[in-house]
Design a protein around this motif. Structure first.
Motif, PDB file in Angstrom:
ATOM      1  N   LYS A  51      33.603  22.592  53.238  1.00  0.00           N
ATOM      2  CA  LYS A  51      33.320  23.574  51.971  1.00  0.00           C
ATOM      3  C   LYS A  51      33.328  24.566  52.769  1.00  0.00           C
ATOM      4  CE  LYS A  51      29.382  20.921  50.342  1.00  0.00           C
ATOM      5  NZ  LYS A  51      27.703  20.398  49.907  1.00  0.00           N
ATOM      6  N   ARG A  52      33.754  25.149  53.723  1.00  0.00           N
ATOM      7  CA  ARG A  52      33.422  26.110  55.078  1.00  0.00           C
ATOM      8  C   ARG A  52      35.184  26.697  55.113  1.00  0.00           C
ATOM      9  NH1 ARG A  52      32.858  30.381  55.952  1.00  0.00           N
ATOM     10  NH2 ARG A  52      32.077  30.765  58.161  1.00  0.00           N
ATOM     11  N   LEU A  53      35.790  25.913  54.669  1.00  0.00           N
ATOM     12  CA  LEU A  53      37.212  26.284  54.678  1.00  0.00           C
ATOM     13  C   LEU A  53      37.590  26.628  53.085  1.00  0.00           C
ATOM     14  CD1 LEU A  53      40.116  26.103  55.377  1.00  0.00           C
ATOM     15  CD2 LEU A  53      40.375  23.850  54.443  1.00  0.00           C
ATOM     16  N   LEU A  54      36.548  26.123  51.840  1.00  0.00           N
ATOM     17  CA  LEU A  54      36.967  26.920  51.153  1.00  0.00           C
ATOM     18  C   LEU A  54      36.089  28.028  50.828  1.00  0.00           C
ATOM     19  CD1 LEU A  54      36.524  23.700  48.568  1.00  0.00           C
ATOM     20  CD2 LEU A  54      38.355  24.516  48.750  1.00  0.00           C
ATOM     21  N   GLN A  55      35.362  28.394  51.801  1.00  0.00           N
ATOM     22  CA  GLN A  55      34.785  29.802  51.330  1.00  0.00           C
ATOM     23  C   GLN A  55      35.343  30.518  51.865  1.00  0.00           C
ATOM     24  OE1 GLN A  55      30.848  29.751  54.329  1.00  0.00           O
ATOM     25  NE2 GLN A  55      29.810  30.609  52.416  1.00  0.00           N
ATOM     26  N   GLU A  56      35.957  30.065  53.192  1.00  0.00           N
ATOM     27  CA  GLU A  56      37.352  31.414  53.954  1.00  0.00           C
ATOM     28  C   GLU A  56      38.251  31.473  53.091  1.00  0.00           C
ATOM     29  OE1 GLU A  56      36.761  32.645  57.730  1.00  0.00           O
ATOM     30  OE2 GLU A  56      35.408  31.967  57.116  1.00  0.00           O
ATOM     31  N   ILE A  57      38.402  30.261  52.040  1.00  0.00           N
ATOM     32  CA  ILE A  57      39.116  31.229  51.129  1.00  0.00           C
ATOM     33  C   ILE A  57      39.065  32.082  50.137  1.00  0.00           C
ATOM     34  CG2 ILE A  57      41.178  30.106  49.365  1.00  0.00           C
ATOM     35  CD1 ILE A  57      41.300  27.035  50.811  1.00  0.00           C
ATOM     36  N   SER A  58      37.787  31.914  49.719  1.00  0.00           N
ATOM     37  CA  SER A  58      37.194  32.645  48.506  1.00  0.00           C
ATOM     38  C   SER A  58      37.097  34.455  49.596  1.00  0.00           C
ATOM     39  CB  SER A  58      36.485  32.505  48.769  1.00  0.00           C
ATOM     40  OG  SER A  58      34.549  32.585  49.863  1.00  0.00           O
ATOM     41  N   TYR A  59      37.074  34.542  50.572  1.00  0.00           N
ATOM     42  CA  TYR A  59      37.310  35.402  51.111  1.00  0.00           C
ATOM     43  C   TYR A  59      38.171  36.398  51.512  1.00  0.00           C
ATOM     44  CZ  TYR A  59      32.619  33.902  53.520  1.00  0.00           C
ATOM     45  OH  TYR A  59      31.135  33.141  53.647  1.00  0.00           O
ATOM     46  N   THR A  60      39.621  35.394  51.123  1.00  0.00           N
ATOM     47  CA  THR A  60      40.946  36.270  50.637  1.00  0.00           C
ATOM     48  C   THR A  60      42.125  36.553  49.509  1.00  0.00           C
ATOM     49  OG1 THR A  60      42.869  34.410  50.510  1.00  0.00           O
ATOM     50  CG2 THR A  60      42.389  34.720  52.737  1.00  0.00           C
ATOM     51  N   SER A  61      42.355  37.144  49.100  1.00  0.00           N
ATOM     52  CA  SER A  61      43.027  37.622  47.875  1.00  0.00           C
ATOM     53  C   SER A  61      44.269  36.876  47.687  1.00  0.00           C
ATOM     54  CB  SER A  61      42.699  39.378  47.553  1.00  0.00           C
ATOM     55  OG  SER A  61      43.922  39.506  48.952  1.00  0.00           O
ATOM     56  N   GLY A  62      44.091  36.980  46.619  1.00  0.00           N
ATOM     57  CA  GLY A  62      45.559  36.239  45.918  1.00  0.00           C
ATOM     58  C   GLY A  62      45.412  34.345  46.232  1.00  0.00           C
ATOM     59  N   TYR A  63      44.376  34.293  45.742  1.00  0.00           N
ATOM     60  CA  TYR A  63      44.393  32.302  46.169  1.00  0.00           C
ATOM     61  C   TYR A  63      44.533  31.502  44.699  1.00  0.00           C
ATOM     62  CZ  TYR A  63      39.162  32.894  45.526  1.00  0.00           C
ATOM     63  OH  TYR A  63      38.231  33.173  45.095  1.00  0.00           O
ATOM     64  N   ASN A  64      44.536  30.796  44.139  1.00  0.00           N
ATOM     65  CA  ASN A  64      44.138  30.244  43.106  1.00  0.00           C
ATOM     66  C   ASN A  64      42.722  29.624  43.063  1.00  0.00           C
ATOM     67  OD1 ASN A  64      44.082  28.402  40.267  1.00  0.00           O
ATOM     68  ND2 ASN A  64      46.386  27.646  41.405  1.00  0.00           N
ATOM     69  N   HIS A  65      42.427  30.757  41.568  1.00  0.00           N
ATOM     70  CA  HIS A  65      41.167  30.360  41.891  1.00  0.00           C
ATOM     71  C   HIS A  65      40.598  29.255  40.479  1.00  0.00           C
ATOM     72  CE1 HIS A  65      38.948  35.149  42.643  1.00  0.00           C
ATOM     73  NE2 HIS A  65      40.825  35.416  42.508  1.00  0.00           N
ATOM     74  N   LEU A  66      41.494  28.275  39.613  1.00  0.00           N
ATOM     75  CA  LEU A  66      41.145  28.081  39.145  1.00  0.00           C
ATOM     76  C   LEU A  66      40.158  26.252  39.922  1.00  0.00           C
ATOM     77  CD1 LEU A  66      43.452  28.059  35.938  1.00  0.00           C
ATOM     78  CD2 LEU A  66      40.417  28.630  36.315  1.00  0.00           C
ATOM     79  N   LEU A  67      41.834  26.737  40.581  1.00  0.00           N
ATOM     80  CA  LEU A  67      42.084  25.164  41.870  1.00  0.00           C
ATOM     81  C   LEU A  67      40.848  25.125  42.650  1.00  0.00           C
ATOM     82  CD1 LEU A  67      42.975  22.986  42.248  1.00  0.00           C
ATOM     83  CD2 LEU A  67      44.648  23.652  43.635  1.00  0.00           C
TER      84      LEU A  67
END
Length: 204
Positions: free
Chosen positions: A69-85
């Motif tokens: 969950k924390r890793l997914l949160q870190e990913i959400s802090y970036t730009s250009g990631y796959n939002h749907l996935l």
């Protein structure tokens, strides 16, 4: 209870199991009570150790999903990631964890099903992490990835092996002293054989 006392009780439990049918006919008076007390002490150690090792597995598994969950949160802090996935993985996290077996439902089929589901889910999380350009700029993400992978491989196997050993001790003890445990009443009479990890693909 001190470590020395625990080890003595475990060793004595094996001694009791091995000598169950080898009692001398000329046992001294009072020996029966000593043996009864030793059986109950060993039963306490086995039950406590079984519970402790099971809890260690659950705590480790829970922490693994918290790290995800924390890793997914870190990913959400970036730009250009796959939002749907990303969103689908966030929603699926608790759903995957909640399919986990219990001590009562645990068998080879349930374990392998949970492992396969967990491995597939983590693979999707790692694929998302690997395709997120800015993630290497987040040191915590790399640490979380390492901890997740370690928890799902080496740590998982180690904890299962440790728990499995206590299951074997418990089951042998219950078989050998079912009569004495029943006569002692609760909680000793409630001791029963536990399911093992035998057959699971993650336990060699």
């Amino acid at each position: 209870m001190r470590i020395a006392s625990i080890l003595f009780s475990v060793v004595f439990a094996f001694y009791l199991i091995g000598c169950k049918n080898e009692k001398p006919e000329t046992a001294q008076k009072g020996q029966g009570q000593v043996e009864k007390d030793s059986i109950l002490i060993s039963a306490d150690v086995i039950s406590d150790s079984l519970k402790a090792n099971w809890n260690k597995m659950i705590i480790s598994d829970d922490q693994k999903f918290e790290n995800i969950k924390r890793l997914l949160q870190e990913i959400s802090y970036t730009s250009g990631y796959n939002h749907l996935l990303h969103d689908s993985l966030v929603k699926a996290c608790d759903q995957v964890k909640n399919t986990r077996y219990t001590q009562e439902t645990m068998d080879a089929q349930a374990i392998d099903k949970y492992d396969a589901l967990t491995d597939k889910y983590i693979a999707r999380v790692m694929a998302l992490a690997g395709s997120t350009p800015e993630l290497p700029q987040h040191p915590l993400a790399e640490e979380l990835i390492s901890e997740i992978n370690e928890a799902n491989t080496n740590t998982l196997i180690k904890l299962r092996v440790n728990y499995g050993r206590w299951v074997m001790i418990n089951n042998s003890f219950v078989k050998a002293y079912q009569k004495e445990l029943t006569a002692a009443g609760p909680p000793y009479s409630e001791m029963k054989e536990k399911n093992e990890f035998m057959g699971s693909s993650n336990v060699q």
